[in-house]
Design an enzyme around this catalytic site. Sequence first.
Site, PDB file in Angstrom:
ATOM      1  N   GLN A  16       0.709  -1.392   0.047  1.00  0.00           N
ATOM      2  CA  GLN A  16       0.099   0.027  -0.015  1.00  0.00           C
ATOM      3  C   GLN A  16       0.757   1.235  -0.166  1.00  0.00           C
ATOM      4  O   GLN A  16       0.475   2.086  -0.776  1.00  0.00           O
ATOM      5  CB  GLN A  16      -0.860   0.055   1.269  1.00  0.00           C
ATOM      6  CG  GLN A  16      -1.872   1.252   1.106  1.00  0.00           C
ATOM      7  CD  GLN A  16      -2.762   1.169   2.182  1.00  0.00           C
ATOM      8  OE1 GLN A  16      -3.196   2.410   2.560  1.00  0.00           O
ATOM      9  NE2 GLN A  16      -3.030   0.352   3.104  1.00  0.00           N
ATOM     10  N   SER A  17       1.992   1.488   0.814  1.00  0.00           N
ATOM     11  CA  SER A  17       2.449   2.642   0.987  1.00  0.00           C
ATOM     12  C   SER A  17       3.123   3.209  -0.003  1.00  0.00           C
ATOM     13  O   SER A  17       2.883   4.325  -0.735  1.00  0.00           O
ATOM     14  CB  SER A  17       3.454   2.575   2.264  1.00  0.00           C
ATOM     15  OG  SER A  17       4.690   1.723   1.869  1.00  0.00           O
ATOM     16  N   LEU A  71       9.220  -8.398 -14.444  1.00  0.00           N
ATOM     17  CA  LEU A  71      11.000  -8.536 -14.788  1.00  0.00           C
ATOM     18  C   LEU A  71      11.468  -9.279 -13.476  1.00  0.00           C
ATOM     19  O   LEU A  71      11.003  -8.894 -12.444  1.00  0.00           O
ATOM     20  CB  LEU A  71      11.402  -7.159 -14.869  1.00  0.00           C
ATOM     21  CG  LEU A  71      12.781  -6.756 -14.902  1.00  0.00           C
ATOM     22  CD1 LEU A  71      13.199  -7.540 -16.133  1.00  0.00           C
ATOM     23  CD2 LEU A  71      13.227  -5.615 -14.826  1.00  0.00           C
ATOM     24  N   THR A  73      14.359  -9.423 -11.419  1.00  0.00           N
ATOM     25  CA  THR A  73      15.479  -8.439 -11.378  1.00  0.00           C
ATOM     26  C   THR A  73      16.756  -9.184 -10.834  1.00  0.00           C
ATOM     27  O   THR A  73      17.844  -8.503 -10.308  1.00  0.00           O
ATOM     28  CB  THR A  73      15.196  -7.218 -10.522  1.00  0.00           C
ATOM     29  OG1 THR A  73      14.797  -7.627  -9.255  1.00  0.00           O
ATOM     30  CG2 THR A  73      14.334  -6.408 -10.887  1.00  0.00           C
ATOM     31  N   LYS A  74      16.458 -10.446 -10.480  1.00  0.00           N
ATOM     32  CA  LYS A  74      17.580 -11.043  -9.805  1.00  0.00           C
ATOM     33  C   LYS A  74      18.326 -11.995 -10.919  1.00  0.00           C
ATOM     34  O   LYS A  74      19.276 -12.797 -10.409  1.00  0.00           O
ATOM     35  CB  LYS A  74      17.103 -11.876  -8.771  1.00  0.00           C
ATOM     36  CG  LYS A  74      16.833 -11.268  -7.405  1.00  0.00           C
ATOM     37  CD  LYS A  74      16.287 -12.258  -6.340  1.00  0.00           C
ATOM     38  CE  LYS A  74      16.299 -11.094  -5.029  1.00  0.00           C
ATOM     39  NZ  LYS A  74      15.218 -11.816  -3.871  1.00  0.00           N
ATOM     40  N   LYS A 135      10.529  -5.286   9.231  1.00  0.00           N
ATOM     41  CA  LYS A 135       9.447  -5.172   8.469  1.00  0.00           C
ATOM     42  C   LYS A 135       8.348  -4.513   9.174  1.00  0.00           C
ATOM     43  O   LYS A 135       8.070  -4.771  10.299  1.00  0.00           O
ATOM     44  CB  LYS A 135       9.266  -6.439   7.711  1.00  0.00           C
ATOM     45  CG  LYS A 135      10.295  -7.064   7.061  1.00  0.00           C
ATOM     46  CD  LYS A 135       9.308  -8.414   6.761  1.00  0.00           C
ATOM     47  CE  LYS A 135      10.794  -9.036   5.341  1.00  0.00           C
ATOM     48  NZ  LYS A 135      10.030 -10.314   4.847  1.00  0.00           N
ATOM     49  N   GLU A 138       0.983  -1.336   8.334  1.00  0.00           N
ATOM     50  CA  GLU A 138       0.300  -0.069   8.709  1.00  0.00           C
ATOM     51  C   GLU A 138       0.178  -0.046  10.572  1.00  0.00           C
ATOM     52  O   GLU A 138       0.673   0.942  10.880  1.00  0.00           O
ATOM     53  CB  GLU A 138      -1.015  -0.219   8.068  1.00  0.00           C
ATOM     54  CG  GLU A 138      -2.346   0.788   8.436  1.00  0.00           C
ATOM     55  CD  GLU A 138      -1.966   2.042   8.115  1.00  0.00           C
ATOM     56  OE1 GLU A 138      -1.670   2.330   7.297  1.00  0.00           O
ATOM     57  OE2 GLU A 138      -2.036   3.044   9.200  1.00  0.00           O
ATOM     58  N   ASP A 167       0.366   3.800   6.122  1.00  0.00           N
ATOM     59  CA  ASP A 167       0.844   3.499   4.695  1.00  0.00           C
ATOM     60  C   ASP A 167       0.516   4.745   3.724  1.00  0.00           C
ATOM     61  O   ASP A 167       1.251   5.075   3.055  1.00  0.00           O
ATOM     62  CB  ASP A 167      -0.066   2.160   4.405  1.00  0.00           C
ATOM     63  CG  ASP A 167       0.358   0.741   4.805  1.00  0.00           C
ATOM     64  OD1 ASP A 167       1.707   0.746   5.137  1.00  0.00           O
ATOM     65  OD2 ASP A 167      -0.228  -0.218   4.710  1.00  0.00           O
ATOM     66  N   GLY A 245      -8.166  20.362  19.546  1.00  0.00           N
ATOM     67  CA  GLY A 245      -8.046  21.648  19.122  1.00  0.00           C
ATOM     68  C   GLY A 245      -8.598  22.451  20.284  1.00  0.00           C
ATOM     69  O   GLY A 245      -8.777  22.131  21.305  1.00  0.00           O
ATOM     70  N   GLY A 246      -8.336  23.741  19.921  1.00  0.00           N
ATOM     71  CA  GLY A 246      -9.105  24.701  21.196  1.00  0.00           C
ATOM     72  C   GLY A 246     -10.440  24.880  21.418  1.00  0.00           C
ATOM     73  O   GLY A 246     -11.075  25.526  22.230  1.00  0.00           O
TER      74      GLY A 246
HETATM   75  C1  LIG Z   1       5.711  -4.570   3.302  1.00  0.00           C
HETATM   76  C2  LIG Z   1       6.732  -5.690   3.798  1.00  0.00           C
HETATM   77  C3  LIG Z   1       6.642  -5.971   5.552  1.00  0.00           C
HETATM   78  C4  LIG Z   1       6.361  -6.761   2.862  1.00  0.00           C
HETATM   79  O1  LIG Z   1       7.643  -7.691   3.229  1.00  0.00           O
HETATM   80  P1  LIG Z   1       7.727  -9.409   2.085  1.00  0.00           P
HETATM   81  O2  LIG Z   1       6.402  -9.514   1.751  1.00  0.00           O
HETATM   82  O3  LIG Z   1       8.430 -10.299   3.076  1.00  0.00           O
HETATM   83  O4  LIG Z   1       8.552  -8.591   1.000  1.00  0.00           O
HETATM   84  P2  LIG Z   1       9.988  -8.038   1.106  1.00  0.00           P
HETATM   85  O5  LIG Z   1       9.856  -6.492   0.914  1.00  0.00           O
HETATM   86  O6  LIG Z   1      10.798  -8.686   1.993  1.00  0.00           O
HETATM   87  O7  LIG Z   1      10.553  -8.496  -0.392  1.00  0.00           O
HETATM   88  C5  LIG Z   1      10.099  -9.622  -0.984  1.00  0.00           C
HETATM   89  C6  LIG Z   1      11.635 -10.306  -1.999  1.00  0.00           C
HETATM   90  O8  LIG Z   1      11.118 -10.111  -3.147  1.00  0.00           O
HETATM   91  C7  LIG Z   1      12.230  -9.914  -3.907  1.00  0.00           C
HETATM   92  N1  LIG Z   1      11.552  -9.196  -5.496  1.00  0.00           N
HETATM   93  C8  LIG Z   1      10.704  -8.041  -5.211  1.00  0.00           C
HETATM   94  N2  LIG Z   1      10.483  -7.893  -6.555  1.00  0.00           N
HETATM   95  C9  LIG Z   1      11.321  -8.531  -7.254  1.00  0.00           C
HETATM   96  C10 LIG Z   1      11.318  -8.860  -8.574  1.00  0.00           C
HETATM   97  N3  LIG Z   1      10.702  -7.927  -9.522  1.00  0.00           N
HETATM   98  N4  LIG Z   1      12.343  -9.844  -8.982  1.00  0.00           N
HETATM   99  C11 LIG Z   1      13.064 -10.602  -8.209  1.00  0.00           C
HETATM  100  N5  LIG Z   1      12.980 -10.547  -6.859  1.00  0.00           N
HETATM  101  C12 LIG Z   1      11.949  -9.394  -6.414  1.00  0.00           C
HETATM  102  C13 LIG Z   1      12.673  -8.827  -3.311  1.00  0.00           C
HETATM  103  O9  LIG Z   1      13.978  -8.694  -3.574  1.00  0.00           O
HETATM  104  C14 LIG Z   1      12.915  -9.589  -2.039  1.00  0.00           C
HETATM  105  O10 LIG Z   1      13.856 -10.757  -1.745  1.00  0.00           O
HETATM  106  P3  LIG Z   1      14.913 -10.679  -0.650  1.00  0.00           P
HETATM  107  O11 LIG Z   1      14.209 -10.944   0.498  1.00  0.00           O
HETATM  108  O12 LIG Z   1      15.773 -12.073  -1.088  1.00  0.00           O
HETATM  109  O13 LIG Z   1      15.887  -9.705  -0.851  1.00  0.00           O
HETATM  110  C15 LIG Z   1       8.246  -5.089   3.534  1.00  0.00           C
HETATM  111  O14 LIG Z   1       8.190  -4.990   2.000  1.00  0.00           O
HETATM  112  C16 LIG Z   1       8.562  -3.953   4.317  1.00  0.00           C
HETATM  113  O15 LIG Z   1       8.709  -3.738   5.267  1.00  0.00           O
HETATM  114  N6  LIG Z   1       8.479  -2.692   3.659  1.00  0.00           N
HETATM  115  C17 LIG Z   1       8.812  -1.331   4.076  1.00  0.00           C
HETATM  116  C18 LIG Z   1       7.838  -0.887   5.013  1.00  0.00           C
HETATM  117  C19 LIG Z   1       6.623  -0.614   4.116  1.00  0.00           C
HETATM  118  O16 LIG Z   1       6.405  -0.252   2.978  1.00  0.00           O
HETATM  119  N7  LIG Z   1       5.415  -1.146   4.662  1.00  0.00           N
HETATM  120  C20 LIG Z   1       4.144  -1.119   4.436  1.00  0.00           C
HETATM  121  C21 LIG Z   1       3.793  -1.786   3.082  1.00  0.00           C
HETATM  122  S1  LIG Z   1       2.119  -1.217   2.910  1.00  0.00           S
END
Ligand SMILES: CC(C)(COP(=O)(O)OP(=O)(O)OC[C@H]1O[C@@H](n2cnc3c(N)ncnc32)[C@H](O)[C@@H]1OP(=O)(O)O)[C@@H](O)C(=O)NCCC(=O)NCCS
Length: 424
Positions: A16-17, A71, A73-74, A135, A138, A167, A245-246
């Site tokens: 979301q954020s 895509l 990206t890895k 991590k 919200e 978020d 507020g006031g």
């Molecule tokens: C929201 C959150 C908790 C979700 O966690 P999650 O579902 O475990 O996802 P992650 O952010 O850890 O990323 C997932 C993985 O997917 C991978 N990934 C994402 N897009 C990719 C792509 N296009 N190609 C290859 N890998 C990809 C990331 O590199 C990551 O891999 P890694 O853990 O090996 O480095 C976390 O992203 C976070 O804390 N974000 C910052 C704060 C935030 O925005 N929170 C609010 C969300 S609304």
Amino acid sequence: MKALEGVRILDMTHVQSGPTCTQLLAWFGADVIKVERPGVGDITRGQLQDIEGADSLYFTMLNSNKRSITLNTKSDKGKEIFEGLIKACDVMVENFAPGAIDRMGFPWERIQELNPRMIYASVKGFGPGPYEDCKVYENVAQCAGGAASTTGFDDGPPLVTGAQIGDSGTGLHLALGIVTALYQREKTGRGQRVLAAMQDGVLNLCRVKLRDQQRLTHGPLKEYPQYPHGEFGPAVPRSGNASGGGQPGWILKCRGWETDPDAYIYFITQAPVWGRICKVIGREEWIEDPDYATAEARLPRLTEIFDAIEEWTKTKTKFEVMETLNPLDIPCGPILSLKEIAEEPSLRETGTVVEVDHPTRGSYLTVGNPIKLSDSPSDVSRSPLLGEHTDEILSEVLGLNDGEIADAKASGAVGDEPRNIAAE
Ligand SMILES: CC(C)(COP(=O)(O)OP(=O)(O)OC[C@H]1O[C@@H](n2cnc3c(N)ncnc32)[C@H](O)[C@@H]1OP(=O)(O)O)[C@@H](O)C(=O)NCCC(=O)NCCS
């Protein structure tokens, strides 16, 4: 022409954020290229699904006006394509867990090397400090940013609010950081890093509560419901529905409250209209009575005063209360349910609530751009299907030919999602 036309955003956001931020930039005219994992996509596409097989409202309501490319990206080929996108974009936005983009092989130094004009913007749960690697979702941010401890009633637990201040609130902060950095880049030619931490964003929105924390050292908070009978501890307490507020305010029952959970009105006893309030509720004697005549004198009697006003509001519907009080300039507002908001014609007319067509889920309601620019109108277009624009982006933005696109697909670097846009 739209305000951000010509700005290209590499959108690595999910949930979301981050998506809130890039959706706003898209409404202002930026070309937002959302990068998603092949075959998987943003996790919210499949969360809280109401129609089997169709992108959820969670996703569709946060990703309007964007293009989607899949895509990996890895992978080696994926990294090469990603580098091309970094060079072709003005802004990169991400909200992965801390370090995720670095682990892909793209720390800030590398991004700068590839594109010194790049603005690299991130949402994280916390800024530098003991929790920077955590991590965050919200409600964690609402709790860590001061909102939960100050929300709710004195005799109950901390409460989170339905407004997504952690978020969507942080997404808004980040969007402001990005356009500010774009403005600075006009003069310096350089990009920069932009960070919005969710704890910081929530605290910024809780600024008045940190105000009250400091006021508390000089005596009780007289506008809080704990005054004058309750106790104040060392920290700002939960203030129920007090105004903050006031001008004191409270939520009062209206006719029908016994069966309708939203038959309430927010009523503010604004000092300049005190006489009119007394007249309308039939308490003219309070206008001159020294116990009620001044705002200061009323503070220890607010419960009694709101009880008396409620005796009057209970005789009318919330809309009748509005109709009576508005001509008298007495500030008040109905508690509107989301059903009432969804059906409100004036919000449809301003484009704040919009109905959008979608090829796999049919039409749905979404919240349009709440920020109105007179010279940059916002049209809301539906969210993209997973990988809907992969070919288009590879050829238009990166100049790849058909053979190169086929090779990228064969290597698994980009996805070959089935297009399901027959309904269009
Ligand atoms: C929201 C959150 C908790 C979700 O966690 P999650 O579902 O475990 O996802 P992650 O952010 O850890 O990323 C997932 C993985 O997917 C991978 N990934 C994402 N897009 C990719 C792509 N296009 N190609 C290859 N890998 C990809 C990331 O590199 C990551 O891999 P890694 O853990 O090996 O480095 C976390 O992203 C976070 O804390 N974000 C910052 C704060 C935030 O925005 N929170 C609010 C969300 S609304």
